[in-house]
Every structure is written in C-alpha cells, then in structure tokens.
Design a protein around this motif. Structure first.
Motif, PDB file in Angstrom:
ATOM      1  N   GLN A   6       0.832  -1.184   0.000  1.00 47.98           N
ATOM      2  CA  GLN A   6       0.000   0.000   0.000  1.00 47.98           C
ATOM      3  C   GLN A   6       0.870   1.238   0.000  1.00 47.98           C
ATOM      4  O   GLN A   6       1.984   1.228   0.526  1.00 47.98           O
ATOM      5  CB  GLN A   6      -0.906   0.016   1.221  1.00 47.98           C
ATOM      6  CG  GLN A   6      -1.888  -1.130   1.251  1.00 47.98           C
ATOM      7  CD  GLN A   6      -2.710  -1.127   2.522  1.00 47.98           C
ATOM      8  OE1 GLN A   6      -2.449  -0.369   3.432  1.00 47.98           O
ATOM      9  NE2 GLN A   6      -3.701  -1.984   2.572  1.00 47.98           N
ATOM     10  N   ARG A   7       0.350   2.325  -0.587  1.00 44.55           N
ATOM     11  CA  ARG A   7       1.079   3.586  -0.589  1.00 44.55           C
ATOM     12  C   ARG A   7       1.186   4.088   0.838  1.00 44.55           C
ATOM     13  O   ARG A   7       0.244   4.024   1.608  1.00 44.55           O
ATOM     14  CB  ARG A   7       0.359   4.615  -1.447  1.00 44.55           C
ATOM     15  CG  ARG A   7       0.465   4.317  -2.909  1.00 44.55           C
ATOM     16  CD  ARG A   7      -0.244   5.343  -3.729  1.00 44.55           C
ATOM     17  NE  ARG A   7       0.205   6.686  -3.377  1.00 44.55           N
ATOM     18  CZ  ARG A   7      -0.248   7.786  -3.944  1.00 44.55           C
ATOM     19  NH1 ARG A   7      -1.161   7.693  -4.875  1.00 44.55           N
ATOM     20  NH2 ARG A   7       0.197   8.958  -3.589  1.00 44.55           N
ATOM     21  N   LYS A   8       2.349   4.619   1.171  1.00 43.64           N
ATOM     22  CA  LYS A   8       2.572   5.097   2.528  1.00 43.64           C
ATOM     23  C   LYS A   8       2.222   6.570   2.682  1.00 43.64           C
ATOM     24  O   LYS A   8       2.110   7.058   3.790  1.00 43.64           O
ATOM     25  CB  LYS A   8       4.024   4.858   2.912  1.00 43.64           C
ATOM     26  CG  LYS A   8       4.351   3.378   3.036  1.00 43.64           C
ATOM     27  CD  LYS A   8       5.806   3.184   3.403  1.00 43.64           C
ATOM     28  CE  LYS A   8       6.155   1.748   3.611  1.00 43.64           C
ATOM     29  NZ  LYS A   8       6.173   0.921   2.459  1.00 43.64           N
ATOM     30  N   THR A   9       2.069   7.289   1.593  1.00 46.85           N
ATOM     31  CA  THR A   9       1.725   8.697   1.670  1.00 46.85           C
ATOM     32  C   THR A   9       0.372   8.939   1.017  1.00 46.85           C
ATOM     33  O   THR A   9      -0.016   8.250   0.084  1.00 46.85           O
ATOM     34  CB  THR A   9       2.777   9.577   0.970  1.00 46.85           C
ATOM     35  OG1 THR A   9       2.873   9.179  -0.395  1.00 46.85           O
ATOM     36  CG2 THR A   9       4.130   9.441   1.630  1.00 46.85           C
ATOM     37  N   PHE A  14       1.342  14.552  -0.564  1.00 42.58           N
ATOM     38  CA  PHE A  14       2.093  14.795  -1.793  1.00 42.58           C
ATOM     39  C   PHE A  14       1.876  16.217  -2.291  1.00 42.58           C
ATOM     40  O   PHE A  14       2.815  16.908  -2.678  1.00 42.58           O
ATOM     41  CB  PHE A  14       1.682  13.777  -2.866  1.00 42.58           C
ATOM     42  CG  PHE A  14       2.414  13.950  -4.156  1.00 42.58           C
ATOM     43  CD1 PHE A  14       3.713  13.514  -4.297  1.00 42.58           C
ATOM     44  CD2 PHE A  14       1.804  14.585  -5.235  1.00 42.58           C
ATOM     45  CE1 PHE A  14       4.399  13.687  -5.486  1.00 42.58           C
ATOM     46  CE2 PHE A  14       2.473  14.763  -6.424  1.00 42.58           C
ATOM     47  CZ  PHE A  14       3.776  14.318  -6.554  1.00 42.58           C
ATOM     48  N   VAL A  15       0.618  16.676  -2.279  1.00 43.67           N
ATOM     49  CA  VAL A  15       0.307  18.035  -2.720  1.00 43.67           C
ATOM     50  C   VAL A  15       0.970  19.054  -1.803  1.00 43.67           C
ATOM     51  O   VAL A  15       1.545  20.049  -2.264  1.00 43.67           O
ATOM     52  CB  VAL A  15      -1.223  18.251  -2.781  1.00 43.67           C
ATOM     53  CG1 VAL A  15      -1.571  19.714  -2.968  1.00 43.67           C
ATOM     54  CG2 VAL A  15      -1.824  17.409  -3.894  1.00 43.67           C
ATOM     55  N   GLN A  16       0.919  18.804  -0.509  1.00 44.55           N
ATOM     56  CA  GLN A  16       1.553  19.718   0.442  1.00 44.55           C
ATOM     57  C   GLN A  16       3.059  19.789   0.205  1.00 44.55           C
ATOM     58  O   GLN A  16       3.647  20.873   0.230  1.00 44.55           O
ATOM     59  CB  GLN A  16       1.273  19.265   1.870  1.00 44.55           C
ATOM     60  CG  GLN A  16       1.902  20.159   2.913  1.00 44.55           C
ATOM     61  CD  GLN A  16       1.713  19.632   4.321  1.00 44.55           C
ATOM     62  OE1 GLN A  16       1.145  18.571   4.523  1.00 44.55           O
ATOM     63  NE2 GLN A  16       2.197  20.381   5.291  1.00 44.55           N
ATOM     64  N   ALA A  17       3.693  18.675  -0.034  1.00 43.10           N
ATOM     65  CA  ALA A  17       5.134  18.663  -0.287  1.00 43.10           C
ATOM     66  C   ALA A  17       5.473  19.392  -1.578  1.00 43.10           C
ATOM     67  O   ALA A  17       6.446  20.156  -1.633  1.00 43.10           O
ATOM     68  CB  ALA A  17       5.640  17.226  -0.336  1.00 43.10           C
ATOM     69  N   ALA A  18       4.681  19.172  -2.616  1.00 43.31           N
ATOM     70  CA  ALA A  18       4.925  19.842  -3.894  1.00 43.31           C
ATOM     71  C   ALA A  18       4.729  21.347  -3.772  1.00 43.31           C
ATOM     72  O   ALA A  18       5.541  22.142  -4.279  1.00 43.31           O
ATOM     73  CB  ALA A  18       4.008  19.268  -4.971  1.00 43.31           C
ATOM     74  N   LEU A  19       3.666  21.770  -3.099  1.00 43.97           N
ATOM     75  CA  LEU A  19       3.434  23.203  -2.898  1.00 43.97           C
ATOM     76  C   LEU A  19       4.530  23.835  -2.046  1.00 43.97           C
ATOM     77  O   LEU A  19       4.990  24.948  -2.329  1.00 43.97           O
ATOM     78  CB  LEU A  19       2.071  23.436  -2.250  1.00 43.97           C
ATOM     79  CG  LEU A  19       0.860  23.257  -3.159  1.00 43.97           C
ATOM     80  CD1 LEU A  19      -0.425  23.408  -2.368  1.00 43.97           C
ATOM     81  CD2 LEU A  19       0.896  24.244  -4.303  1.00 43.97           C
ATOM     82  N   SER A  20       4.953  23.144  -1.022  1.00 49.35           N
ATOM     83  CA  SER A  20       6.021  23.656  -0.174  1.00 49.35           C
ATOM     84  C   SER A  20       7.310  23.831  -0.969  1.00 49.35           C
ATOM     85  O   SER A  20       8.004  24.848  -0.840  1.00 49.35           O
ATOM     86  CB  SER A  20       6.257  22.691   0.994  1.00 49.35           C
ATOM     87  OG  SER A  20       7.356  23.102   1.764  1.00 49.35           O
TER      88      SER A  20
END
Length: 95
Positions: A6-9, A14-20
């Motif tokens: 299963q995906r862990k994130t 993911f969106v928060q990390a990309a925006l950051s």
C-alpha cells in the motif's frame, strides 16, 4: 499470500510537499533577483540554487530506489516463508 503493497503517503501529503517545494523555490528565486548585488553574484547564486535543487531530486531518487530494492527483497523472503508455511503439514506422517 502477502498483502499488496500500500502507498505510505496520501495525496494530500504529496500536494503539500509539492506546494512547499514550489513556494520555497519561488521565494529563493525572488530573493536572488532582488538582492542588491552585481549581476555576476546574482548569477552565481542562481546557479547555486539550481545545483541544490537538482541535487535534492537526485538524492531523493537514490533514497527511493534503495528503499524499493529493500522492499522487494523483503517481499520475496515473505513470499518464500508463506509458501513454506502453506506447504507444511504438521500432521503428515513421514515414512
């Protein structure tokens, strides 16, 4: 049998990390653009920022690849153990 991986994130993480990452990159770029120095120093800082960004992506990819390779090995070992346990019959009489 082993359960599927299963995906862990989550998508939100993911969106928060990309925006950051995007905000940090834009902020650093704007700071370099408006820094009161000569064009040569500004170009050096911009090149340094580009180097840090590309190195970060390379490091993240290496860490991900290493993690995936260890997961595959553990999944193969788990599959072997599952097969051994399903094939084992404790009540079988050996001749």
């Amino acid at each position: 049998m082993t359960a599927p991986v299963q995906r862990k994130t989550t998508t939100a993480f993911f969106v928060q990390a990309a925006l950051s990452f995007g905000v940090a990159l834009v902020a650093a770029t704007v700071a370099i653009a408006y820094l009161p120095v000569t064009a040569w120093i500004r170009a050096f800082l911009a090149l340094s920022l580009l180097y840090v960004v590309t190195s970060s992506f390379t490091l993240a990819k290496c860490i991900r690849d290493h993690q995936e390779s260890t997961e595959v090995v553990s999944r193969v070992d788990q599959a072997r153990l599952d097969k051994l346990l399903t094939d084992h019959d404790p009540f079988k009489v050996r001749a």
